[in-house]
Design a protein around this motif. Structure first.
Motif, mmCIF file in Angstrom:
data_model
loop_
_atom_site.group_PDB
_atom_site.id
_atom_site.type_symbol
_atom_site.label_atom_id
_atom_site.label_comp_id
_atom_site.label_asym_id
_atom_site.label_seq_id
_atom_site.Cartn_x
_atom_site.Cartn_y
_atom_site.Cartn_z
ATOM 1 N N HIS A 123 51.191 32.081 34.954
ATOM 2 C CA HIS A 123 51.110 31.946 36.417
ATOM 3 C C HIS A 123 50.788 30.495 36.760
ATOM 4 O O HIS A 123 49.984 29.857 36.100
ATOM 5 N N LEU A 156 42.676 36.421 34.610
ATOM 6 C CA LEU A 156 43.334 37.682 34.229
ATOM 7 C C LEU A 156 42.380 38.661 33.556
ATOM 8 O O LEU A 156 42.598 39.872 33.620
ATOM 9 N N TYR A 183 48.039 41.353 40.434
ATOM 10 C CA TYR A 183 47.440 40.094 40.017
ATOM 11 C C TYR A 183 46.377 39.563 40.963
ATOM 12 O O TYR A 183 46.131 38.363 41.011
#
Lengths: 259, 224
Positions: free
Chosen positions: A198, B206, A224
């Motif tokens: 990303h 994440l 996300y």
């Protein structure tokens, strides 16, 4: 703009911009301090209600390698300040050796409110930048704070970027997060635990005293991004996205949800 | 100190509940971010330099005698995901229980009394290491190693990855485990001078996002 340019080390620019917001005694907010510095120009814009609005206008490109920029905003007890920026900040490689530094120091007094909603920081290929943001909130302060980082301009590899965000509430740590990415960053930054390819990442932090008794509920914003309560009276959105536009959509959606 | 005490504490069979957690690997496997040994290695590497360094420095700082209550607050501020805060406190409580039976200590009793629902695991780990007569570097090594061995053994179960491949990943990461353990102790020593605010604070978006996605599943193999 002040136009004062001192040199920081070899050939970098040392610039400080300051904002001080106080209640004006008539239900609005005065800005007794509004000091531009070097390429950091501050403009007071249309005020809405009790809030004062300031726009940070980048009067030249930067920060470049070797530059050291500082922006300070102090919101006194009971004052309300909204700060935006006219355009994205682009970290670029400079002629001076070494990385650039960008320090942001924000303080908000009791029952004061700061909305800090600048445009993205773009880390261009070959640049090196260390961003340090320190926010000190009094126990009853309110904050809406957004930061977005874009790793590289379109189609290019990012520069090296380290960004630390420290938020204290009533002197105690509420949030402390650092992210390093790009060349020279510790391994795995672009791997499956951290960014996984990303190229845009952002945080939106909202601190409100009422969250102490009624914390927000955790909510997934797609695959996300997540909105979740902190251990104190704060709500944090953590998001990664393919690009700046998608990231902004997510953070705007979260702002609407928080009302 | 006894070197054997370090082996007891670092042993995956030490009954502190770590085996029930995947360190974010289950969410990453489900999302397709870990499909084999190479991804596992990058996952572990990323975890090592972010959450791993943070945990290890908190543990080392607790060994050095920094205030565990302040360290617990620093851990909260460095763990924005509520699911990960819950997991860390749960692991802290389980470690506390096992350790009080193994290395009884007044400091552990005091911490258990202060945090009946569990203090953050790295803070407990640091005080356990103190109780076992171990040093800051030992606690840092325990913490850092656990941060990569947990996901590695979880991925063996999740993907039926060859255990030899998973162990190979851990062996290849060994120099970085050394580096991070060293940095963690350095960070803890700096905090001894400058306060807990200067401890490392690396985040991994994440891992944070994945932990909340994972917590929302109805059925999962691992607790986190």
């Amino acid at each position: 703009m002040g136009g004062v340019r001192e040199t920081a080390g070899a050939a970098g620019v040392l610039a400080v911009a300051r904002i001080g917001a106080r209640p004006d005694g008539r239900g609005g907010t005065a800005l007794p301090v509004l000091e531009s510095g070097g390429p950091l120009a501050l403009r007071r814009t249309r005020a809405g209600g009790s809030e004062a609005r300031v726009m940070l206008v980048g009067a030249m490109s930067g920060p470049l390698g070797g530059d050291h920029f500082t922006v300070e905003a102090d919101v006194a007890e009971g004052a309300r300040l909204h700060v935006g920026s006219a355009a994205a900040t682009i970290a670029l490689p400079g002629q001076a050796k070494g990385e650039a530094r960008y320090d942001v120091r924000l303080t908000v007094g009791d029952s004061g409110e700061l909305c800090w909603l600048p445009e993205q920081l773009i880390s261009a290929n070959g640049s090196g930048l260390q961003v340090t943001t320190r926010v000190e909130l009094a126990a009853g302060a309110r904050l809406t704070f957004r930061e977005e980082q874009v790793l590289g301009r379109v189609g290019e590899e990012p520069g090296s970027l380290t960004s630390r965000l420290t938020v204290l509430l009533g002197g105690r740590p509420l949030l402390d997060q650092e992210l390093s990415c790009g060349p020279g960053a510790p391994g795995g930054w672009d791997g499956p635990a951290v960014l996984a390819g990303h190229r845009a990442l952002g945080q939106l932090l909202v601190v409100r005293p009422e969250y102490a008794t009624r914390p927000v509920e955790t909510r997934l914003l797609g695959e996300y991004a997540v909105l979740a309560p902190l251990a104190g009276p704060g709500a944090l959105v953590t998001a990664v996205a393919a690009d700046a536009l998608q990231l902004r959509r997510t953070l705007d959606e979260a702002l609407r949800l928080l009302g | 100190m006894s070197r054997a005490a370090l082996l007891v504490l670092a042993d995956g069979r030490f009954p502190a509940g770590g085996h029930a957690h995947s360190g974010g690997a289950e969410a990453a496997v489900k999302a397709g971010r870990i499909t084999g040994a190479a991804d596992l290695e990058e996952f572990c590497r990323g975890r090592l330099h972010t959450a791993g360094l943070v945990s290890a420095s908190l543990a080392a700082a607790a060994v050095l005698g920094l205030d565990p209550v302040e360290l617990d607050g620093a851990a909260d501020a460095r763990t924005p995901s509520p699911a990960l805060r819950v997991a860390s406190r749960k692991l802290g409580r389980q470690l506390m229980r096992a350790a009080r039976a193994t290395w009884p200590s007044a400091e552990l009793d005091a911490l258990a009394g202060r945090f009946p629902k569990g203090a953050h695991q790295p803070v407990v780990l640091g005080l356990v290491a103190r109780a076992a007569g171990l040093g800051a570097d030992d606690a840092a090594y325990c913490s850092v190693y656990e941060c990569v061995s947990g996901p590695a053994s979880a991925v063996v179960r999740l993907l039926s990855l060859d255990p030899f491949d998973a162990t190979g990943v851990l062996a290849r990461l060994a120099p970085e485990v050394d580096l991070v353990a060293h940095r963690a102790v350095e960070g803890a020593r700096c905090a001894g001078e400058g306060g807990v605010g200067v401890l490392p604070a690396g985040g991994a978006p994440l891992l944070e996002i994945g932990a909340e996605v994972h917590a929302a599943w109805a059925v999962r193999l691992f607790a986190s």
